[in-house]
Design an enzyme around this catalytic site. Structure first.
Site, PDB file in Angstrom:
ATOM      1  N   ASP A  41       2.629 -37.318  49.129  1.00  0.00           N
ATOM      2  CA  ASP A  41       1.393 -37.665  49.861  1.00  0.00           C
ATOM      3  C   ASP A  41       0.713 -36.421  50.430  1.00  0.00           C
ATOM      4  O   ASP A  41       1.378 -35.447  50.779  1.00  0.00           O
ATOM      5  CB  ASP A  41       1.739 -38.652  50.988  1.00  0.00           C
ATOM      6  CG  ASP A  41       0.500 -39.352  51.521  1.00  0.00           C
ATOM      7  OD1 ASP A  41      -0.501 -39.479  50.764  1.00  0.00           O
ATOM      8  OD2 ASP A  41       0.517 -39.769  52.699  1.00  0.00           O
ATOM      9  N   GLY A  42      -0.619 -36.495  50.527  1.00  0.00           N
ATOM     10  CA  GLY A  42      -1.384 -35.427  51.179  1.00  0.00           C
ATOM     11  C   GLY A  42      -2.325 -34.659  50.262  1.00  0.00           C
ATOM     12  O   GLY A  42      -2.953 -33.694  50.704  1.00  0.00           O
ATOM     13  N   TRP A  45      -5.391 -32.174  51.513  1.00  0.00           N
ATOM     14  CA  TRP A  45      -5.301 -30.759  51.105  1.00  0.00           C
ATOM     15  C   TRP A  45      -6.659 -30.289  50.590  1.00  0.00           C
ATOM     16  O   TRP A  45      -7.124 -29.204  50.940  1.00  0.00           O
ATOM     17  CB  TRP A  45      -4.230 -30.604  50.024  1.00  0.00           C
ATOM     18  CG  TRP A  45      -3.960 -29.194  49.601  1.00  0.00           C
ATOM     19  CD1 TRP A  45      -3.006 -28.352  50.087  1.00  0.00           C
ATOM     20  CD2 TRP A  45      -4.677 -28.449  48.597  1.00  0.00           C
ATOM     21  NE1 TRP A  45      -3.079 -27.140  49.456  1.00  0.00           N
ATOM     22  CE2 TRP A  45      -4.094 -27.169  48.535  1.00  0.00           C
ATOM     23  CE3 TRP A  45      -5.751 -28.741  47.749  1.00  0.00           C
ATOM     24  CZ2 TRP A  45      -4.539 -26.182  47.666  1.00  0.00           C
ATOM     25  CZ3 TRP A  45      -6.197 -27.755  46.877  1.00  0.00           C
ATOM     26  CH2 TRP A  45      -5.589 -26.501  46.835  1.00  0.00           C
ATOM     27  N   HIS A  75      -5.368 -33.710  43.780  1.00  0.00           N
ATOM     28  CA  HIS A  75      -4.440 -34.353  42.838  1.00  0.00           C
ATOM     29  C   HIS A  75      -4.048 -33.372  41.735  1.00  0.00           C
ATOM     30  O   HIS A  75      -2.895 -33.314  41.325  1.00  0.00           O
ATOM     31  CB  HIS A  75      -5.080 -35.600  42.221  1.00  0.00           C
ATOM     32  CG  HIS A  75      -5.369 -36.676  43.222  1.00  0.00           C
ATOM     33  ND1 HIS A  75      -4.444 -37.071  44.156  1.00  0.00           N
ATOM     34  CD2 HIS A  75      -6.477 -37.439  43.446  1.00  0.00           C
ATOM     35  CE1 HIS A  75      -4.976 -38.033  44.905  1.00  0.00           C
ATOM     36  NE2 HIS A  75      -6.199 -38.265  44.500  1.00  0.00           N
ATOM     37  N   LEU A  77      18.414 -34.154  33.815  1.00  0.00           N
ATOM     38  CA  LEU A  77      17.762 -34.758  34.986  1.00  0.00           C
ATOM     39  C   LEU A  77      17.071 -36.037  34.532  1.00  0.00           C
ATOM     40  O   LEU A  77      16.431 -36.052  33.485  1.00  0.00           O
ATOM     41  CB  LEU A  77      16.714 -33.779  35.566  1.00  0.00           C
ATOM     42  CG  LEU A  77      15.740 -34.344  36.610  1.00  0.00           C
ATOM     43  CD1 LEU A  77      16.474 -34.714  37.901  1.00  0.00           C
ATOM     44  CD2 LEU A  77      14.637 -33.317  36.927  1.00  0.00           C
TER      45      LEU A  77
HETATM   46  C1  IPE Z   1       1.578 -43.663  48.968  1.00  0.00           C
HETATM   47  O1  IPE Z   1       0.567 -42.915  49.547  1.00  0.00           O
HETATM   48  C2  IPE Z   1       1.385 -43.710  47.474  1.00  0.00           C
HETATM   49  C3  IPE Z   1       1.609 -42.457  46.756  1.00  0.00           C
HETATM   50  C4  IPE Z   1       1.942 -41.309  47.274  1.00  0.00           C
HETATM   51  C5  IPE Z   1       1.470 -42.542  45.343  1.00  0.00           C
HETATM   52  P1  IPE Z   1      -0.763 -43.568  50.122  1.00  0.00           P
HETATM   53  O2  IPE Z   1      -1.604 -42.436  50.573  1.00  0.00           O
HETATM   54  O3  IPE Z   1      -1.367 -44.488  49.135  1.00  0.00           O
HETATM   55  O4  IPE Z   1      -0.215 -44.412  51.358  1.00  0.00           O
HETATM   56  P2  IPE Z   1      -0.991 -44.989  52.617  1.00  0.00           P
HETATM   57  O5  IPE Z   1      -2.203 -45.693  52.109  1.00  0.00           O
HETATM   58  O6  IPE Z   1      -1.356 -43.814  53.474  1.00  0.00           O
HETATM   59  O7  IPE Z   1      -0.012 -45.875  53.300  1.00  0.00           O
HETATM   60  C1  IPE Z   2      -1.108 -38.936  47.354  1.00  0.00           C
HETATM   61  O1  IPE Z   2      -2.085 -38.209  48.011  1.00  0.00           O
HETATM   62  C2  IPE Z   2      -1.452 -39.164  45.901  1.00  0.00           C
HETATM   63  C3  IPE Z   2      -1.790 -40.554  45.559  1.00  0.00           C
HETATM   64  C4  IPE Z   2      -1.754 -41.560  46.371  1.00  0.00           C
HETATM   65  C5  IPE Z   2      -2.202 -40.808  44.193  1.00  0.00           C
HETATM   66  P1  IPE Z   2      -3.293 -38.918  48.740  1.00  0.00           P
HETATM   67  O2  IPE Z   2      -4.437 -39.018  47.782  1.00  0.00           O
HETATM   68  O3  IPE Z   2      -2.886 -40.198  49.358  1.00  0.00           O
HETATM   69  O4  IPE Z   2      -3.646 -37.849  49.863  1.00  0.00           O
HETATM   70  P2  IPE Z   2      -4.094 -38.156  51.353  1.00  0.00           P
HETATM   71  O5  IPE Z   2      -3.010 -38.963  51.977  1.00  0.00           O
HETATM   72  O6  IPE Z   2      -5.393 -38.899  51.274  1.00  0.00           O
HETATM   73  O7  IPE Z   2      -4.240 -36.810  51.948  1.00  0.00           O
HETATM   74 MG    MG Z   3      -2.134 -40.659  51.193  1.00  0.00          MG
END
Ligand code: IPE
Ligand code: IPE
Ligand code: MG
Length: 250
Positions: free
Chosen positions: A22-23, A27, A39, A133
């Protein structure tokens, strides 16, 4: 901080690492860039994580790439993610295969385009014999979906006469869940600072150690992962017992 190669060999290493990557969006937004750039950047961390697991002898890695709820995102972002998955399959599978990585996709794959589904199936078939792996990529995955599909398949087995409903217990239900063929998840790591599971693995995390870090996924490297492994190694896993019992069991 110890570099990747300096981690002591005696450290307890998870057999199965699961990561909520996540993030990415934040970023990119912090750099005033479109979320999709985040992404794309996240793919570097993905490559570094696979290499890290190979080096550290972690046998199973499960990555949350797209949740069953991520379809709710703007159409442009979902489309860009699908393009990234296709390109990544084209670009990465050869090298993963050469490195002995077995690739599996878990989740409801029926929602994806025929092209994407076929490529996922090809990658799974091609790498099925690899042993260095086992990398599981969770796409259109939801922990509740996994429980529902396990229940549905168990019910089908009961109707077919191969499963007696009266004998259903945790052990007989387990084989219907995703990842049943791999060791239990030892370490559940979420990057990006949120303290939630977001419908990732539910049944499978019953006794996983949970580690949440603020680092955004595109900033994750071997050093960050080693720090998470050190945190894991510090935890005492009691499984309901007392500390004294755990110490006595060695
Ligand atoms: C969880 O992250 C899904 C993935 C990392 C693929 P999200 O960004 O979708 O989660 P929420 O919406 O903050 O709970
Ligand atoms: C996780 O990063 C990737 C996916 C859910 C596909 P996010 O896109 O949720 O990134 P933030 O949480 O918005 O920063
Ligand atoms: Mg997210």
């Amino acid at each position: 901080m110890a570099s990747a190669s300096e981690a002591p060999a005696t450290t307890r290493v998870p057999r199965h690492l699961a990561i909520v990557m996540d993030g990415n969006g934040r970023w990119a937004q912090r750099r005033l860039l479109p979320r999709t750039v985040g992404h794309r950047e996240g793919q570097k961390s993905l490559r570094a994580t696979v290499e890290f697991c190979l080096r550290r002898g972690i046998g199973s890695l499960t990555l949350f790439a797209f949740s069953s709820e991520n379809w709710k995102r703007p159409e442009g972002e979902v489309g860009a993610l699908m393009q990234l998955f296709l390109k990544a399959l084209d670009r990465e599978v050869d090298e993963l295969h050469a490195n002995g990585v077995r690739i599996s996709f878990i989740g409801d794959l029926s929602a994806f385009s025929t092209e994407l589904r076929e490529r996922m199936q090809q990658a799974m078939a091609r790498t099925a014999g690899n042993r260095a792996l086992h990398a599981n990529v969770a796409v259109n995955y939801g922990g509740r979906w996994d429980i529902a599909q396990a229940a549905r398949r168990a019910a089908e087995a009961a109707v077919a006469g191969t499963l007696d409903p009266a004998t259903i217990d945790e052990a007989s239900l387990s084989p219907f869940f995703s990842l049943h063929d791999q060791p239990p998840v030892d370490l559940f790591l979420r990057t990006g600072g949120e303290l939630r599971i977001s419908n990732f693995l539910l049944w499978q995390v019953a006794y996983a150690e949970l580690v949440f870090i603020d680092t955004l996924w595109p900033d994750v490297d071997a050093e960050v992962l080693d720090a998470a492994l050190r945190e894991f190694a510090r935890r005492e896993r009691r499984y309901g017992m007392t500390s004294e019992q755990v110490a006595a069991a060695g």
